[in-house]
Design a protein around this motif. Structure first.
Motif, PDB file in Angstrom:
ATOM      1  N   ASN A  72       0.867  -1.183   0.000  1.00  0.00           N
ATOM      2  CA  ASN A  72       0.000   0.000   0.000  1.00  0.00           C
ATOM      3  C   ASN A  72       0.901   1.229   0.000  1.00  0.00           C
ATOM      4  N   PRO A  73       1.390   1.643  -1.153  1.00  0.00           N
ATOM      5  CA  PRO A  73       2.400   2.718  -1.236  1.00  0.00           C
ATOM      6  C   PRO A  73       1.955   4.056  -0.657  1.00  0.00           C
ATOM      7  N   ASP A  74       0.653   4.269  -0.491  1.00  0.00           N
ATOM      8  CA  ASP A  74       0.200   5.518   0.119  1.00  0.00           C
ATOM      9  C   ASP A  74       0.527   5.569   1.610  1.00  0.00           C
ATOM     10  N   GLU A  75       0.800   4.408   2.195  1.00  0.00           N
ATOM     11  CA  GLU A  75       1.121   4.342   3.622  1.00  0.00           C
ATOM     12  C   GLU A  75       2.626   4.508   3.821  1.00  0.00           C
ATOM     13  N   VAL A  76       2.998   5.521   4.569  1.00  0.00           N
ATOM     14  CA  VAL A  76       4.406   5.826   4.873  1.00  0.00           C
ATOM     15  C   VAL A  76       4.636   5.645   6.363  1.00  0.00           C
ATOM     16  N   ASN A  77       5.780   5.092   6.707  1.00  0.00           N
ATOM     17  CA  ASN A  77       6.115   4.903   8.122  1.00  0.00           C
ATOM     18  C   ASN A  77       7.500   5.455   8.423  1.00  0.00           C
ATOM     19  N   LEU A  78       7.634   6.059   9.597  1.00  0.00           N
ATOM     20  CA  LEU A  78       8.937   6.466  10.129  1.00  0.00           C
ATOM     21  C   LEU A  78       9.162   5.712  11.427  1.00  0.00           C
ATOM     22  N   SER A  79      10.315   5.055  11.543  1.00  0.00           N
ATOM     23  CA  SER A  79      10.603   4.232  12.710  1.00  0.00           C
ATOM     24  C   SER A  79      12.018   4.500  13.212  1.00  0.00           C
ATOM     25  N   PHE A  80      12.215   4.237  14.501  1.00  0.00           N
ATOM     26  CA  PHE A  80      13.558   4.231  15.072  1.00  0.00           C
ATOM     27  C   PHE A  80      14.154   2.845  14.903  1.00  0.00           C
ATOM     28  N   VAL A  81      15.348   2.761  14.340  1.00  0.00           N
ATOM     29  CA  VAL A  81      16.029   1.479  14.184  1.00  0.00           C
ATOM     30  C   VAL A  81      17.496   1.649  14.584  1.00  0.00           C
ATOM     31  N   ARG A  82      18.137   0.562  14.906  1.00  0.00           N
ATOM     32  CA  ARG A  82      19.575   0.599  15.195  1.00  0.00           C
ATOM     33  C   ARG A  82      20.344   0.671  13.881  1.00  0.00           C
ATOM     34  N   MET A  83      21.294   1.614  13.794  1.00  0.00           N
ATOM     35  CA  MET A  83      22.054   1.823  12.558  1.00  0.00           C
ATOM     36  C   MET A  83      23.539   1.848  12.872  1.00  0.00           C
TER      37      MET A  83
END
Length: 470
Positions: A72-83
C-alpha cells in the motif's frame, strides 16, 4: 490538570493526537542545500559517535527510518532502528522491534526486491514524538502536534517524502543480503547483540549547508526513555481514565530508572478506601502495557518524581501479604529485552498496593547489621528504617535476611549487587526492574518483604559502561 503536570501533558497530547494535519509538498528546502550522490557518498564524514565501550562501532541513534508499505504505497512509516556504520555507503541495521518497518522489509523480501528507504537525521521534535508512537503516516500527526502542516520535499533518488527543513537525509535501499550489526546498548542499560542484521545501502546524502548532526543518548538515558515512552504513556493514561468505572487516577509515572518495566500510580483520596480498586487499576495498567512487570499504587499526595519517596511509601504502607498488599501473576507476555527473563518475551508481574495506613517501622542499627555474617554493606535508602538495601557476600542466602533480629525494624529489604549504589534509590529501582523476576525474587514473612535484585546464576547480560575513554 494543567499542562505542567504529567496528566495535563498527556491530556493535551491526546487532544492533539486524535487530529490529522495534512502535510504540504514544496519544491525545495534547506535539506537540499548540499547533495552528494554515487561515488561522492561518504558516511564517514558525518560525526557518527561510538557511545559505549562495549558497542560494536559507531551508531546513528536519531535517524528516522522512512519507507512505504510495499502493498500500500500511500502508507508511509517512520521508525527508530539501530544503525551501525559499516562503511562509506552502508549500515548494518536492526528492525528487531518487529514493527511496521520490519513488516515492510519482510514484504519486500518476499517480493525479491530491495526496499526504497531514507533516513532523516534532525527534524522538528514533533516528528520524533510521532515516530515514537509506533503508527503510520506520522507526518499528519506531527502536524497536529505542531498545530501547522509539515512542509515536505521529495527525495532525489527514491520516491519518498522528507521534511524540507531536515538537517541531514540519507537515501538508499534495504538490500536483500544481510549485514553485521551490533552489539549495542539498549534502553535497559545492558548491551544487546540481538539483531535482524539487515543492510541499508546509501546512494545519496542531502543536507543543510550548516547542518547539525543530531544524536539521542542511548542506553537507559532519560532522553531515550522519555522519547520512546511519552506517546505510549499518554494513550495508556487515557485508557485508565476512560475504562475505570469511577475517577480514580490522581497521577502516574514510568520512572526512567525503571526502564519501562515499572509504573507507579497515585489513587484519589475520595476512592482510595474502596476494597480492590487499587488492584483493579493495576490489572488494567498491566493489560495496556506489556513492558511493565511491577505496578505500585500509592496514596494521593505522594511525590512520584521522587524515587526514594516511592520506595519508602511502599515500605511503610504496603501490607506485605500475598493476595492482600502483594499480588503476583506468572508467565505473562512481556518485552523481549528484559535481561531477567528466563524465556525471552515472558515475565512474571507484581502488584503492590501501598494505599493502606502507615505501619511504624522499628529501629535499625546499621553498624550491627554490617556485622552480620554474609552482609557486606547496608543502607537506609531513603533515610527511613522501613527500607534497607543490602549487599550480600556471594554465598549468602537472601531469604535469611527476614530472620535477623537486627533487621526486624525494616519492612522492605532489597538485596543488590556490588555495582549498585545502595544509597541511591534510583539505582536500587533499576536493579529491581532489570534483575528480578517477581515470582522468583520475592519472599514474604510476617508482613515484611525481601526482593532479590541480584544477577542470577545464569545471568548473561553485560552492563554498558561510561565513560568511553580509549
Amino acid at each position: 490538570k494543567d499542562t505542567g503536570s504529567r496528566l495535563g501533558f498527556y491530556d493535551e497530547w491526546n487532544k492533539r493526537f486524535i487530529k490529522d494535519v495534512e502535510p504540504i509538498t514544496v519544491d525545495s528546502g534547506p535539506v537540499k542545500d548540499l547533495r552528494f550522490k554515487g561515488s561522492k557518498v561518504d558516511l564517514t564524514t558525518l560525526p557518527i559517535p561510538r557511545f559505549y565501550e562495549q558497542d560494536g562501532g559507531r551508531y546513528v541513534t536519531a535517524g528516522l527510518f522512512l519507507a512505504r508499505n510495499p502493498e500500500n504505497p500511500d502508507e508511509v512509516n517512520l521508525s527508530f532502528v539501530r544503525m551501525h556504520l559499516q562503511g562509506k555507503d552502508r549500515f548494518g541495521v536492526s528492525f528487531h522491534s518487529r514493527g511496521h518497518m520490519w513488516q515492510y522489509v519482510e514484504k519486500a523480501k518476499e517480493a525479491g526486491k530491495p526496499l526504497d528507504s531514507a533516513v532523516v537525521i534532525g527534524a522538528h521534535p514533533a516528528l520524533y514524538l510521532a515516530a515514537a508512537a509506533k503508527i503510520t503516516n506520522e507526518y499528519h500527526k506531527a502536524g497536529a502536534l505542531m498545530g501547522e502542516a509539515m512542509e515536505l520535499v521529495n527525495c532525489d533518488t527514491v520516491d519518498l517524502p522528507i521534511p524540507a527543513s531536515a538537517e541531514i537525509v540519507l537515501e538508499g535501499q534495504v538490500m536483500l543480503e544481510p549485514e553485521d550489526e551490533g552489539p549495542f546498548t539498549e534502553y535497559t542499560g545492558y548491551i544487546s547483540g540481538r539483531s535482524t542484521r539487515n543492510l541499508f545501502k546509501v546512494n545519496a546524502i542531502t543536507r543543510r549547508k550548516d547542518s547539525i548532526f543530531m544524536a539521542v543518548a542511548p542506553s537507559n538515558s532519560a532522553e531515550h526513555l522519555l522519547l520512546s515512552g511519552l506517546p505510549k504513556q499518554a494513550r495508556i493514561s487515557r485508557g485508565i481514565i476512560d475504562f475505570m468505572h469511577t475517577p480514580a487516577l490522581d497521577d502516574i509515572i514510568w520512572p526512567v530508572w525503571a526502564t519501562h518495566f515499572a509504573c507507579f500510580m497515585t489513587i484519589k483520596d475520595t476512592v482510595s478506601a474502596s476494597p480492590g480498586l487499587a488492584q483493579q487499576m493495576s490489572l488494567l495498567l498491566l493489560g495496556l502495557d506489556h513492558y511493565v512487570k511491577i505496578v505500585g499504587v500509592l496514596p494521593e499526595g505522594t511525590d512520584l518524581s521522587n524515587t526514594g519517596e516511592i520506595l519508602e511509601t511502599i515500605a511503610s504502607r504496603c501490607d506485605f501479604q500475598m493476595n492482600s498488599g502483594v499480588n503476583m501473576i506468572g508467565k505473562v507476555y512481556s518485552q523481549w529485552l528484559d535481561p531477567s527473563s528466563v524465556q525471552a518475551g515472558i515475565s512474571s508481574k507484581m502488584i503492590l498496593d501501598a494505599t493502606g495506613p502507615v505501619v511504624k517501622s522499628g529501629e535499625v542499627d546499621l553498624a550491627k547489621v554490617k556485622k552480620i555474617k554474609g552482609i557486606a554493606d547496608a543502607s537506609l535508602v531513603s533515610g527511613s528504617t522501613s527500607l534497607c538495601a543490602i549487599r550480600l557476600d556471594s554465598k549468602a542466602a537472601v531469604n535469611k535476611l527476614l530472620d535477623y533480629d537486627e533487621l526486624k525494624g525494616s519492612r522492605l529489604l532489597i538485596a543488590v549487587d556490588d555495582d549498585i549504589d545502595i544509597g541511591d534509590a534510583r539505582q536500587v529501582l533499576w536493579a529491581i526492574a532489570t534483575r528480578s523476576q517477581p515470582v522468583d525474587a520475592v519472599s514474604l514473612c510476617d508482613s515484611r518483604m525481601v526482593i532479590d535484585a541480584r544477577k542470577g546464576e545464569n545471568w548473561t547480560a553485560t552492563r554498558a559502561t561510561l565513560p568511553f575513554n580509549k
